[in-house]
Design an enzyme around this catalytic site. Structure first.
Site, short mmCIF file in Angstrom:
data_model
loop_
_atom_site.label_atom_id
_atom_site.label_comp_id
_atom_site.label_asym_id
_atom_site.label_seq_id
_atom_site.Cartn_x
_atom_site.Cartn_y
_atom_site.Cartn_z
N GLN A 93 0.83 -1.20 0.00
CA GLN A 93 0.00 0.00 0.00
C GLN A 93 0.86 1.25 0.00
O GLN A 93 1.92 1.29 0.61
CB GLN A 93 -0.91 0.00 1.23
CG GLN A 93 -2.25 0.64 0.96
CD GLN A 93 -3.29 0.25 2.00
OE1 GLN A 93 -3.32 -0.89 2.44
NE2 GLN A 93 -4.13 1.17 2.38
N SER A 116 3.79 -6.50 2.69
CA SER A 116 2.46 -6.45 3.31
C SER A 116 1.42 -7.06 2.36
O SER A 116 1.49 -8.25 2.06
CB SER A 116 2.11 -5.00 3.71
OG SER A 116 0.96 -4.96 4.50
N LEU A 117 0.45 -6.27 1.86
CA LEU A 117 -0.55 -6.86 0.95
C LEU A 117 0.12 -7.50 -0.26
O LEU A 117 -0.44 -8.42 -0.88
CB LEU A 117 -1.57 -5.81 0.50
CG LEU A 117 -1.19 -4.95 -0.71
CD1 LEU A 117 -1.63 -5.59 -2.02
CD2 LEU A 117 -1.74 -3.57 -0.60
N ARG A 162 -9.56 -8.08 4.02
CA ARG A 162 -8.41 -7.59 4.80
C ARG A 162 -8.43 -6.07 4.92
O ARG A 162 -8.28 -5.51 6.01
CB ARG A 162 -7.12 -8.07 4.13
CG ARG A 162 -5.82 -7.73 4.89
CD ARG A 162 -4.64 -8.33 4.10
NE ARG A 162 -3.34 -8.16 4.75
CZ ARG A 162 -2.52 -7.14 4.53
NH1 ARG A 162 -2.88 -6.18 3.69
NH2 ARG A 162 -1.35 -7.08 5.15
N HIS A 168 -0.14 -3.25 11.04
CA HIS A 168 0.97 -4.08 11.54
C HIS A 168 1.33 -3.78 13.00
O HIS A 168 2.50 -3.59 13.33
CB HIS A 168 2.19 -3.95 10.62
CG HIS A 168 1.91 -4.41 9.24
ND1 HIS A 168 1.65 -5.74 8.94
CD2 HIS A 168 1.79 -3.74 8.07
CE1 HIS A 168 1.40 -5.84 7.64
NE2 HIS A 168 1.46 -4.65 7.10
N GLN A 211 0.89 -11.75 10.02
CA GLN A 211 1.37 -10.55 9.34
C GLN A 211 0.50 -9.32 9.63
O GLN A 211 0.99 -8.20 9.62
CB GLN A 211 1.40 -10.85 7.83
CG GLN A 211 2.09 -9.84 6.97
CD GLN A 211 1.26 -9.53 5.75
OE1 GLN A 211 0.15 -9.04 5.87
NE2 GLN A 211 1.81 -9.84 4.59
#
Length: 314
Positions: free
Chosen positions: A10, A95-96, A120, A204, A253
């Protein structure tokens, strides 16, 4: 095999991303059509025409970035004869981007990846009331020093290292007041810069536990296969392939640190000298230059990038 395919997270989104790919290549159009169908809406309209604030919403940005990344992968397969199993030693994503990596490597379908990232993004947004959490970038501090700053700033609240991006760039996440304290402590401890980030939620960190629970449920219902090549997991900085472990690490995560510096260093240590960043922007390419000495990073996200990649291979 000295190459790895990496996938952005992101912050890399921009209005118009993927449009030229869709216009130039049928495999890209097929990916975007599948994502639209999976979500039951024209996400592509938001991606290509905006408005930017709608695209930036976490629940839109996450599946949109995955769509562009996987579209690039499919175009490279069709146009340049790329075979991920033959041509990549690892895949990894920030991440994503880990979902993009897994979809590109065949661990889940594009439809499932889009649905998972919609869940998510929505769950991460809802986990914490707006204004309660925050994130800040601490520049010029390595992970150990930044983690000490976060621990000192917490004072009974949540404040932890969210992203270890490499090159002395660590992002902390948690309760807004604690993160504000971290910025001031970091400056006092010699950070080159410490600044609050414009984000919609504190990603996170432990405040994201409701989103982690939502992902455990959603992933538990998803058919996950062994990926064609190992994925270097954000929370481990080690390669994994077992579907059960993939689920476990994707859930971890959501609240855990994205150990990107260690992921890139691990791949470089295993002989990877070329990193291809598939999708929107070139954030990871910039970070890789600071982590892996002598490695080259190449962003591929446009028809021109695809043409340059093909020319190099021929």
């Amino acid at each position: 095999m000295t190459a790895a395919f990496v996938f952005p997270g992101q912050g890399s989104q921009a209005v118009g991303m993927g449009k030229a790919l869709a216009e130039a290549f049928a495999p890209a159009r097929a990916v975007f059509d599948e994502v639209d169908a999976a979500l039951g809406e024209k996400l592509t309209a938001t991606m290509w025409d905006g408005p930017a604030d709608k695209l930036t919403l976490t629940e839109n940005a996450q599946p949109a970035l995955m769509a562009v990344s996987v579209a690039v992968m499919r175009v490279l397969e069709a146009e340049a004869g790329v075979d991920i199993k033959r041509d990549a030693k690892f895949v990894a994503g920030h991440s994503l981007g880990e979902y993009s990596a897994l979809a590109a490597a065949g661990a889940f379908s594009i439809t499932d990846a889009a649905k998972l990232l919609r869940i998510r993004g929505s769950a991460m947004q809802k986990a914490v009331p707006v204004g309660t959490g925050a994130m800040a970038a601490l520049l010029g501090l390595e992970l150990e020093a930044a983690s000490a700053v976060a621990a000192e700033a917490a004072q009974g609240e949540v404040c932890q290292a969210a992203n270890d991006n490499g090159g002395g760039q660590v992002v902390v996440s948690g309760n807004k007041s604690a993160v504000e304290r971290a910025v001031e402590i970091a400056k006092a401890k010699g950070a080159k810069r410490a600044m609050m980030l414009q984000v919609s939620a504190p990603f996170h960190c432990a405040l994201m536990q409701p989103a982690a629970d939502a992902m455990a449920e959603a992933l538990g219902k998803t058919n996950i296969k062994v990926p064609a090549v190992p994925v270097v997991a954000n929370v481990l900085a080690q390669p994994i392939s077992d579907p059960k472990e993939i689920v476990k690490r994707l859930v971890e995560q959501v609240t855990g640190t994205v150990r990107w510096r260690e992921c890139a260093a691990y791949m470089a240590g295993q002989g990877v000298t070329t990193f291809y960043e598939l999708g929107a922007g070139k954030v990871l390419t910039g970070l890789l230059k600071r982590i892996a000495d002598g490695a080259t990073g190449t962003p591929i996200g446009t028809p021109d990038d695809v043409a340059a990649f093909k020319a190099k291979r021929s």
